[in-house]
Design an enzyme around this catalytic site. Structure first.
Site, PDB file in Angstrom:
ATOM      1  N   ARG A   1       0.813  -1.225   0.000  1.00  0.00           N
ATOM      2  CA  ARG A   1       0.000   0.000   0.000  1.00  0.00           C
ATOM      3  C   ARG A   1       0.845   1.275   0.000  1.00  0.00           C
ATOM      4  O   ARG A   1       0.331   2.355  -0.316  1.00  0.00           O
ATOM      5  CB  ARG A   1      -1.017  -0.029   1.147  1.00  0.00           C
ATOM      6  CG  ARG A   1      -2.224  -0.916   0.820  1.00  0.00           C
ATOM      7  CD  ARG A   1      -3.196  -0.977   1.987  1.00  0.00           C
ATOM      8  NE  ARG A   1      -2.644  -1.721   3.097  1.00  0.00           N
ATOM      9  CZ  ARG A   1      -2.807  -3.029   3.298  1.00  0.00           C
ATOM     10  NH1 ARG A   1      -3.560  -3.724   2.487  1.00  0.00           N
ATOM     11  NH2 ARG A   1      -2.240  -3.632   4.313  1.00  0.00           N
TER      12      ARG A   1
ATOM     13  N   GLU B   1       3.820 -11.051  13.583  1.00  0.00           N
ATOM     14  CA  GLU B   1       3.112 -11.639  14.719  1.00  0.00           C
ATOM     15  C   GLU B   1       3.270 -13.160  14.704  1.00  0.00           C
ATOM     16  O   GLU B   1       3.536 -13.775  15.719  1.00  0.00           O
ATOM     17  CB  GLU B   1       1.638 -11.254  14.657  1.00  0.00           C
ATOM     18  CG  GLU B   1       1.087 -10.911  16.010  1.00  0.00           C
ATOM     19  CD  GLU B   1      -0.263 -10.260  15.910  1.00  0.00           C
ATOM     20  OE1 GLU B   1      -0.526  -9.597  14.885  1.00  0.00           O
ATOM     21  OE2 GLU B   1      -1.045 -10.425  16.856  1.00  0.00           O
TER      22      GLU B   1
HETATM   23  P1  5GP Z   1       3.725  -3.439  11.320  1.00  0.00           P
HETATM   24  O1  5GP Z   1       4.940  -4.035  10.669  1.00  0.00           O
HETATM   25  O2  5GP Z   1       3.927  -1.995  11.696  1.00  0.00           O
HETATM   26  O3  5GP Z   1       3.217  -4.249  12.458  1.00  0.00           O
HETATM   27  O4  5GP Z   1       2.553  -3.498  10.237  1.00  0.00           O
HETATM   28  C1  5GP Z   1       2.423  -2.526   9.251  1.00  0.00           C
HETATM   29  C2  5GP Z   1       2.218  -3.163   7.906  1.00  0.00           C
HETATM   30  O5  5GP Z   1       1.086  -4.013   7.914  1.00  0.00           O
HETATM   31  C3  5GP Z   1       1.954  -2.104   6.852  1.00  0.00           C
HETATM   32  O6  5GP Z   1       2.652  -2.433   5.651  1.00  0.00           O
HETATM   33  C4  5GP Z   1       0.454  -2.107   6.663  1.00  0.00           C
HETATM   34  O7  5GP Z   1       0.106  -1.946   5.313  1.00  0.00           O
HETATM   35  C5  5GP Z   1      -0.001  -3.462   7.192  1.00  0.00           C
HETATM   36  N1  5GP Z   1      -1.126  -3.334   8.142  1.00  0.00           N
HETATM   37  C6  5GP Z   1      -1.192  -3.830   9.398  1.00  0.00           C
HETATM   38  N2  5GP Z   1      -2.366  -3.552   9.962  1.00  0.00           N
HETATM   39  C7  5GP Z   1      -3.083  -2.840   9.074  1.00  0.00           C
HETATM   40  C8  5GP Z   1      -4.391  -2.229   9.097  1.00  0.00           C
HETATM   41  O8  5GP Z   1      -5.164  -2.248  10.067  1.00  0.00           O
HETATM   42  N3  5GP Z   1      -4.770  -1.559   7.975  1.00  0.00           N
HETATM   43  C9  5GP Z   1      -3.952  -1.471   6.890  1.00  0.00           C
HETATM   44  N4  5GP Z   1      -4.416  -0.763   5.824  1.00  0.00           N
HETATM   45  N5  5GP Z   1      -2.727  -2.028   6.842  1.00  0.00           N
HETATM   46  C10 5GP Z   1      -2.292  -2.713   7.911  1.00  0.00           C
END
Ligand code: 5GP
Length: 177
Positions: free
Chosen positions: A64, A101
């Site tokens: 995204r 996770e």
């Molecule tokens: P992190 O590595 O910070 O835990 O997860 C972030 C990544 O997972 C980002 O690339 C994001 O696009 C995706 N992601 C995780 N949760 C969500 C969510 O609730 N909505 C969206 N649009 N993307 C998420």
């Protein structure tokens, strides 16, 4: 601010996606509404112009970050560089693995994507635990690029992902608990 409200109104929550217990923030309505999407890019452009006199590249995270990065880079008159999930980029690459996770994942960048010392903004739609953004920063470090800022539309505050980024400046347009 009125412009922020217009963007926030186009983010839709979904319970129990992709797994039970998770409240997923869906940006599809934002992409579908051209006025709201333009407002989003306006806000990000204003922020970057006010904060940084010189930017060499916008780097976007798979997948995204690819939706926001290129229109933003065009506005600023700079190039866009993709950071991809493992195995998608041809030629020499650098890769970094990071934990999710459940299990692990790997991010890659082409070794010639940026030159040492070039100034980069890394963009994605959302910061949760910060693991993905942290891995992207590590890739930029390998290429000796300077990360001016990690930029997202949405920050999930309770997960404290921005703390994981340590000394790298971080900016989010919208914050949720
Ligand atoms: P992190 O590595 O910070 O835990 O997860 C972030 C990544 O997972 C980002 O690339 C994001 O696009 C995706 N992601 C995780 N949760 C969500 C969510 O609730 N909505 C969206 N649009 N993307 C998420």
């Amino acid at each position: 601010e009125e412009r922020l409200r217009r963007v926030r109104d186009r983010v839709r929550p979904f319970r129990d996606f992709p797994v039970p217990g998770v409240l997923f923030r869906d940006i599809s309505p934002l992409l579908k509404d051209p006025a709201a999407f333009r407002t989003l890019i306006d806000l990000l452009e204003d922020h970057l112009r006010a904060s940084f006199p010189q930017i060499d590249f916008i780097a976007g995270l798979d997948s995204r970050g690819f939706l926001i990065g290129p229109p933003l880079a065009q506005r600023l008159g700079v190039g866009f560089v993709p950071i991809r999930k493992k195995g998608k980029l041809p030629g020499p690459t650098e890769s970094v693995s990071y934990s999710l996770e459940y299990g692990k994942a790997e991010l890659e960048i082409q070794s010639d994507a940026v030159e040492p010392g070039q100034k980069v903004i890394i963009v994605d739609d959302l910061l949760a635990t910060g693991g993905t953004m942290c891995a992207a920063c590590e890739l930029m470090k390998r290429l000796k690029a300077e990360v001016l800022e990690c930029l997202v539309i949405i920050e999930l505050k309770l997960l404290k992902g921005s703390e994981k980024l340590k000394s790298v400046p971080f900016y989010s347009l919208l914050q949720y608990d």
